[in-house]
Design an enzyme around this catalytic site. Structure first.
Site, PDB file in Angstrom:
ATOM      1  N   SER A  13       0.836  -1.203   0.000  1.00  7.23           N
ATOM      2  CA  SER A  13       0.000   0.000   0.000  1.00  7.23           C
ATOM      3  C   SER A  13       0.872   1.255   0.000  1.00  7.23           C
ATOM      4  CB  SER A  13      -0.947  -0.046   1.205  1.00  7.23           C
ATOM      5  OG  SER A  13      -1.974   0.899   1.095  1.00  7.23           O
ATOM      6  N   ASP A  49      -0.582  -4.768  -3.600  1.00  9.79           N
ATOM      7  CA  ASP A  49      -1.931  -4.207  -3.613  1.00  9.79           C
ATOM      8  C   ASP A  49      -1.986  -2.679  -3.594  1.00  9.79           C
ATOM      9  OD1 ASP A  49      -4.526  -5.284  -3.986  1.00  9.79           O
ATOM     10  OD2 ASP A  49      -5.116  -4.516  -2.031  1.00  9.79           O
ATOM     11  N   HIS A  81      -7.247  -6.097   1.724  1.00  6.98           N
ATOM     12  CA  HIS A  81      -6.178  -5.208   1.270  1.00  6.98           C
ATOM     13  C   HIS A  81      -4.835  -5.569   1.900  1.00  6.98           C
ATOM     14  CE1 HIS A  81      -4.069  -1.723  -0.088  1.00  6.98           C
ATOM     15  NE2 HIS A  81      -4.032  -1.148   1.105  1.00  6.98           N
TER      16      HIS A  81
END
Length: 374
Positions: free
Chosen positions: A148, A173, A342
């Site tokens: 992230s 991700d 996530h």
């Protein structure tokens, strides 16, 4: 007193890893949400003191561990180095490697003079300074892995050549298109989270039951790095009102234990003033001015990095146009890990470790450990 340097906290992987046992949850039995210590996954937790802008020389001691390339792990926004704990234990058993998982500025236990500066440029420089401080002018081969926000910072770090011995890059991700689209709703998401928790256990329970972290073991070690004791007075209306927001009762017990749960909640509220409350380690809502800088132009930067690249996603729908074209041209390897949230590396640490190990062995960055059956 004020010291003329910035300190960045990091964790080092153990030679012998003690893995906590996987617990089988039987019907009617409550899950264990007690915190797990970092020491079950890492051998040491050391402060690395780096030079500040004034060029002050700082001494430090770091013990070299194991052999093989270094996996430099960068966590996502709001998380800490502990986000990588379970993954670290798994990957270390698969390939020959060293691991350094660091707390980024304003996260975890890191202390910096200007914790409000979370620009991509500043954070990328932090990574370079830590590598230089740890390894001097001759750093070992480094595989940089980021999730992230940490994935975005890894790309900025690689593009600026702050890690000259970079072997490869793995981003988990995060892609420009999806990230930029999500910025408009990010503040609403942050406001939807509980402001405080009664305990670290309460925070762990919330993270699992809300789906933020789907792996109980990961949550038990990771959440301790995401929350801290409240500095706000315990009798503050804002604190007491939000305590129950962090409590999510077991759905399967709700009907049978409705009255007892209500009674327990009432007793909990009455005990508010006697308890130490916990809140988020970093207020992510105050970092909004840096969000666009983290993600804008990220796809082009990622594709421009001259090292082998691996993109791990929770869903194929996250690909934007530039990455779709780049993937078709073979500019990077991509793998989708379905049934993950996530926090892919926390939800499915073994799948992420398998993908990374395969990637690194294929590129001859390292070898599988003797006795490991692929």
């Amino acid at each position: 007193f004020v010291v003329p340097f910035e300190s960045l906290h990091l964790n080092c992987i153990p030679i012998l890893v003690h893995l906590s046992a996987k617990t089988c949850i039987l019907p009617g039995r409550k899950r264990d949400f007690s915190p797990l210590s970092w020491s079950e996954y890492f051998e040491a937790m050391e402060d690395v003191e780096v030079e500040n802008d004034n060029g002050k020389d700082i001494s430090f001691t770091v013990a070299p561990i194991s052999h093989g390339p270094v996996l430099l792990l960068l966590h996502g926004g709001g998380h800490s180095a502990l986000s990588w704990a379970v993954f670290t234990a798994v990957i270390y058993n698969r390939i020959n490697c060293r691991v350094v998982a660091m707390d980024l500025r304003a996260h975890g236990d890191t202390k910096v003079k200007n914790s409000d500066d979370l620009s991509a440029e500043t954070m990328a420089k932090d990574i370079g300074k830590v590598v230089e401080t740890l390894y001097g002018e001759n750093p070992p081969p480094i595989m940089m892995i980021g999730h992230s926000m940490g994935g975005a910072i890894a790309v900025h770090t690689a593009a600026a050549n702050h890690v000259p011995s970079l072997l490869g890059l793995c981003v988990i991700d995060v892609v420009e298109g999806t990230a930029m689209d999500a910025l408009n709703s990010m503040q609403n998401f942050l406001r939807s989270r509980p402001k405080t928790f009664k305990s670290v256990e309460n925070a762990i329970e919330w993270s699992v039951k809300s789906g933020q972290i789907r792996n109980v073991e990961s949550a038990r070690v990771s959440m301790g790095g995401q929350v801290k004791k409240c500095e706000e007075p315990l009798n503050s209306p804002g604190v007491s009102k939000s305590i129950s927001d962090g409590i999510i009762e077991e759905e399967e017990e709700e009907e049978e234990e409705g009255e007892s749960n209500h009674k327990r909640k009432k007793e909990d509220d009455q005990e508010v003033k006697k308890e130490t409350l916990y809140t988020w380690q970093i207020d992510l809502s105050k970092t909004e001015k840096y969000w666009e800088g983290w993600f804008s132009g990220l796809s082009a930067l990622f594709l421009s990095c001259p090292v082998p690249k691996l993109l791990l996603l929770a869903g194929v729908d996250r690909l934007d146009k530039d990455l779709t074209i780049g993937q078709m041209q073979g500019k990077f390897q991509m793998q989708v890990l379905p049934q993950c949230g996530h926090a892919v590396h926390e939800d499915a640490p073994e799948k992420v470790a398998d993908a990374l190990a395969s990637f690194m062995v294929r590129h001859k960055f390292t070898e599988f450990k003797e006795g490991f059956l692929w």
